[in-house]
Design an enzyme around this catalytic site. Structure first.
Site, PDB file in Angstrom:
ATOM      1  N   HIS A  19       1.069   1.032  18.912  1.00  0.00           N
ATOM      2  CA  HIS A  19       1.985   1.741  18.012  1.00  0.00           C
ATOM      3  C   HIS A  19       1.212   2.335  16.840  1.00  0.00           C
ATOM      4  O   HIS A  19       1.420   3.497  16.463  1.00  0.00           O
ATOM      5  CB  HIS A  19       3.060   0.790  17.457  1.00  0.00           C
ATOM      6  CG  HIS A  19       4.018   0.274  18.474  1.00  0.00           C
ATOM      7  ND1 HIS A  19       4.304  -1.064  18.579  1.00  0.00           N
ATOM      8  CD2 HIS A  19       4.765   0.895  19.416  1.00  0.00           C
ATOM      9  CE1 HIS A  19       5.192  -1.246  19.546  1.00  0.00           C
ATOM     10  NE2 HIS A  19       5.479  -0.064  20.071  1.00  0.00           N
ATOM     11  N   LYS A  43      19.645  -5.655  22.108  1.00  0.00           N
ATOM     12  CA  LYS A  43      18.356  -6.308  22.341  1.00  0.00           C
ATOM     13  C   LYS A  43      18.322  -7.613  21.555  1.00  0.00           C
ATOM     14  O   LYS A  43      19.035  -7.788  20.589  1.00  0.00           O
ATOM     15  CB  LYS A  43      17.205  -5.397  21.908  1.00  0.00           C
ATOM     16  CG  LYS A  43      17.071  -4.185  22.807  1.00  0.00           C
ATOM     17  CD  LYS A  43      15.721  -3.558  22.645  1.00  0.00           C
ATOM     18  CE  LYS A  43      15.549  -2.438  23.651  1.00  0.00           C
ATOM     19  NZ  LYS A  43      14.204  -1.904  23.617  1.00  0.00           N
ATOM     20  N   ARG A  92       2.107   5.291  27.042  1.00  0.00           N
ATOM     21  CA  ARG A  92       0.920   4.557  27.474  1.00  0.00           C
ATOM     22  C   ARG A  92       0.459   4.988  28.853  1.00  0.00           C
ATOM     23  O   ARG A  92      -0.722   4.917  29.165  1.00  0.00           O
ATOM     24  CB  ARG A  92       1.214   3.056  27.521  1.00  0.00           C
ATOM     25  CG  ARG A  92       1.488   2.445  26.172  1.00  0.00           C
ATOM     26  CD  ARG A  92       2.018   1.048  26.337  1.00  0.00           C
ATOM     27  NE  ARG A  92       3.304   1.128  27.044  1.00  0.00           N
ATOM     28  CZ  ARG A  92       4.003   0.099  27.458  1.00  0.00           C
ATOM     29  NH1 ARG A  92       3.549  -1.112  27.297  1.00  0.00           N
ATOM     30  NH2 ARG A  92       5.159   0.272  28.064  1.00  0.00           N
ATOM     31  N   SER A 130       4.841  -4.485  23.639  1.00  0.00           N
ATOM     32  CA  SER A 130       5.404  -5.567  22.822  1.00  0.00           C
ATOM     33  C   SER A 130       5.767  -6.762  23.688  1.00  0.00           C
ATOM     34  O   SER A 130       5.558  -7.915  23.300  1.00  0.00           O
ATOM     35  CB  SER A 130       6.630  -5.065  22.057  1.00  0.00           C
ATOM     36  OG  SER A 130       6.252  -4.095  21.112  1.00  0.00           O
TER      37      SER A 130
END
Length: 161
Positions: A19, A43, A92, A130
């Site tokens: 990030h 979440k 990514r 993450s």
């Protein structure tokens, strides 16, 4: 001259070096970059919004044109309310790009004027997520290569509870 302000939204639970790599790249493209933590009740984050914001502030403190904010609800509403010129999304790999592109299409269908810039992470962070970082921390692994020292400390404290 108009100021070019962009937003880099995300859950950032936790904020990784990947990030941070996107932030460093994006900060060179805009007059102001706002890293904005999404409060998503669907979440189950390890850290509350205020803690995530604090950890991000620490990570980006040396970058003058970056600030940290939070929002909830639709990104397009936040985008318009704050008069952002662009949304920054980090990718990514190909799977990230597919998911981000689908989300971009949804957001563009809700707001035609929304502009999105995809920034690939440096290859050294291409595998860091993450979820991976939390899994390594949960099993007692060393996460220091994936996150900043403050985030590593927060993760260690979280798994020690």
């Amino acid at each position: 001259m108009t100021m070019r302000k962009a937003v880099y939204p995300g859950t950032f639970d936790p904020f990784t070096r990947g990030h941070l790599d996107v932030v460093v790249q994006a900060a060179t493209l805009f007059d102001e970059l706002v890293v904005s933590v999404l409060h998503n009740p669907n979440k189950r984050p390890w850290f509350d919004v205020a803690t995530r914001m604090d950890l991000i502030r620490d990570a980006v403190s040396s970058i003058d044109n970056v600030r940290v904010d939070s929002f909830e609800g639709l990104l397009v509403d936040y985008y318009r309310r704050e008069s952002f010129a662009c949304v920054v999304r980090g990718v990514r790999n190909e799977l990230d790009f597919q998911a981000e592109l689908a989300m971009a299409h949804v957001n563009r269908s809700l707001a035609e004027d929304l502009r999105i810039v995809f920034i690939p992470t440096s290859s050294v962070y291409g595998f860091v997520s993450s979820s991976l970082v939390k899994d390594v921390a949960l099993h007692g692994g060393d996460v220091s290569q994936f996150v900043t020292p403050r985030v590593a400390k927060a993760l260690l404290e979280h798994v020690s509870l």
